[in-house]
Scaffold this motif. Sequence first.
Motif, mmCIF file in Angstrom:
data_model
loop_
_atom_site.group_PDB
_atom_site.id
_atom_site.type_symbol
_atom_site.label_atom_id
_atom_site.label_comp_id
_atom_site.label_asym_id
_atom_site.label_seq_id
_atom_site.Cartn_x
_atom_site.Cartn_y
_atom_site.Cartn_z
ATOM 1 N N SER A 200 0.817 -1.218 0.000
ATOM 2 C CA SER A 200 0.000 0.000 0.000
ATOM 3 C C SER A 200 0.848 1.264 0.000
ATOM 4 O O SER A 200 0.322 2.371 0.073
ATOM 5 C CB SER A 200 -0.912 0.018 1.229
ATOM 6 N N ALA A 201 2.173 1.112 -0.095
ATOM 7 C CA ALA A 201 3.066 2.264 0.023
ATOM 8 C C ALA A 201 2.943 3.234 -1.145
ATOM 9 O O ALA A 201 3.311 4.400 -1.023
ATOM 10 C CB ALA A 201 4.509 1.792 0.159
ATOM 11 N N GLY A 202 2.449 2.763 -2.291
ATOM 12 C CA GLY A 202 2.291 3.660 -3.427
ATOM 13 C C GLY A 202 1.341 4.798 -3.128
ATOM 14 O O GLY A 202 1.597 5.955 -3.486
ATOM 15 N N VAL A 203 0.221 4.497 -2.455
ATOM 16 C CA VAL A 203 -0.746 5.536 -2.096
ATOM 17 C C VAL A 203 -0.169 6.434 -1.001
ATOM 18 O O VAL A 203 -0.388 7.645 -0.997
ATOM 19 C CB VAL A 203 -2.082 4.908 -1.643
ATOM 20 N N ILE A 204 0.600 5.852 -0.067
ATOM 21 C CA ILE A 204 1.248 6.670 0.967
ATOM 22 C C ILE A 204 2.223 7.655 0.326
ATOM 23 O O ILE A 204 2.301 8.820 0.724
ATOM 24 C CB ILE A 204 1.971 5.770 1.986
ATOM 25 N N SER A 205 2.959 7.203 -0.687
ATOM 26 C CA SER A 205 3.878 8.090 -1.403
ATOM 27 C C SER A 205 3.134 9.241 -2.065
ATOM 28 O O SER A 205 3.613 10.379 -2.074
ATOM 29 C CB SER A 205 4.654 7.294 -2.459
ATOM 30 N N LEU A 206 1.963 8.947 -2.629
ATOM 31 C CA LEU A 206 1.140 10.012 -3.220
ATOM 32 C C LEU A 206 0.737 11.037 -2.168
ATOM 33 O O LEU A 206 0.756 12.245 -2.422
ATOM 34 C CB LEU A 206 -0.114 9.408 -3.867
ATOM 35 N N ASP A 207 0.375 10.549 -0.981
ATOM 36 C CA ASP A 207 -0.037 11.440 0.103
ATOM 37 C C ASP A 207 1.119 12.334 0.542
ATOM 38 O O ASP A 207 0.942 13.545 0.761
ATOM 39 C CB ASP A 207 -0.547 10.606 1.280
ATOM 40 N N VAL A 208 2.306 11.753 0.669
ATOM 41 C CA VAL A 208 3.494 12.536 1.049
ATOM 42 C C VAL A 208 3.803 13.578 -0.020
ATOM 43 O O VAL A 208 4.055 14.753 0.290
ATOM 44 C CB VAL A 208 4.701 11.598 1.267
ATOM 45 N N ALA A 209 3.785 13.164 -1.288
ATOM 46 C CA ALA A 209 4.074 14.091 -2.377
ATOM 47 C C ALA A 209 3.036 15.210 -2.444
ATOM 48 O O ALA A 209 3.379 16.372 -2.694
ATOM 49 C CB ALA A 209 4.123 13.331 -3.703
#
Length: 497
Positions: A232-241
């Motif tokens: 699920s880290a791809g969506v977390i990366s989107l949130d951080v970006a």
Amino acid sequence: MNQPTPKNKHLKPLSAPSNMVSKHLKPLYQLVVNNFLIVVVAPVTALVVLRKAAQLGPDELLSRLHGLRQVHVFLAVFLPIAIATLYFMRRPRSVYLVDYACCRPKSNCRVSIGSFIESARLSPYIDDGTFHFMSRMLQRSGLGDQTYLHPSLHHIPPHCCLSESRDEAEQIIFATIDDLLAKTGISPDAIDILVTNCSGFTPTPTFTDIMVNKYKLRGDIRNVNMSGMGCSAGVISLDVARSLLQAAPRGAHALVVSMEITSFIYYTGPDRTMLLPGALFRMGAAAVLLSTSRAKSRLRLTHIVRTLTAAKDRAYLCASLKEDEHGETGIYLSKDLVPVAGETLKANIASLGSVVLPPSEKLLFALSFIARKALGRRIKLYVPDFRMAFEHFCVHSGGRAVIDAVQTSLCLSDENVEPSRMTLHRFGNTSSTSLWYELAYIEAKGRMRKGDRVWMVGFGSGFKCNSAVWECIRSPSDVTTLGAPWADSIHQYPVKI
């Protein structure tokens, strides 16, 4: 043949009118509830105002208008404008997807189910019972014969070491970013933010350092490297970006790179509970360019909802990286994985549904909830129809069981989960990157239209369920552009699994 009884004859005609009534009434119900202000409130308000005006008469209306003070007129005009201006100034900036690219590894990385099973049969750490277990597991996995593993894993036994993992990472990362830069025409100097994520492999220097060195990115680039967050880290990366972009100057660009490196976490032991990830996981990468500028962008990021259930031991322990009794490292998946995923999904959609579902679905759910509280468990809770909120679904292709569970829970059709099943078949479980392969499938099939809404939902260790919602603001002009992962195979899909 047995003749139907009179009772059956009597029941048959009743079901058809019932279905017909339901079929015609539900669209009418949705029209009224979803457009309540226009259909009900506006006409009623207009009637009340007109009736009051008719009672007062034209002379009384004119006298009351003349009696208004200038300050009242000023406030009536100024206050709404001031409130609207303040709202738009304080509202977070919208974040847009400029474009993205997915890796299609080299042909020498391709591995068929047959060759994978044959390698397992010849492996010194797998006995006959374990081999038959793996064979059955692979045949039911939903994977096809064109998935990819790094060449180091084609050896018997596999060559799992740091140098091979670095080689795998550089192969897929550089190819994917090169494709993205070619598609967008953006200069590396124009990238202000860099966010990377990988399930388990974390080299030193980090992935962000590797990319800065390769593409000579600016020295003041804001960078974040994440690991250990699972699929699920791809969506977390989107949130951080997104958070970094909203704090950066207007028009800034963020590069998000997600990847799955299989050679580092490949399990070479006999424990059956740790063999499944090696059978399902495959190498893959996706590079995404985000911006706060709408110009040349294709999708708008509307919502991100993140759910973490690590406070519960059952959820916390259902997926973990650990050593077996022989000291071999691998991913352990417990039998609670699918039930935990279902529970976490329910918590996630409870939050997501409140912001994306139309009023008609919210009302039906609320009424069923009240009825269940009043009448007990005999009343089933209404499952909202998320197809009213989204045209496309990208469900993490973690395995057939995961996709089946999500489809059943949300009452989705086979066509709704087709991108997930076909991505699993063509590329395997590519961890956090799978959502982008699924979006590429939708676009390669020519199904994306301006105004369409896309729901990405990913699952990961912890246990996590994260959702991202996109709105298409510009249809893709060319689905066969450089780097399209389905370019050589989209004509073969969908296939029956």
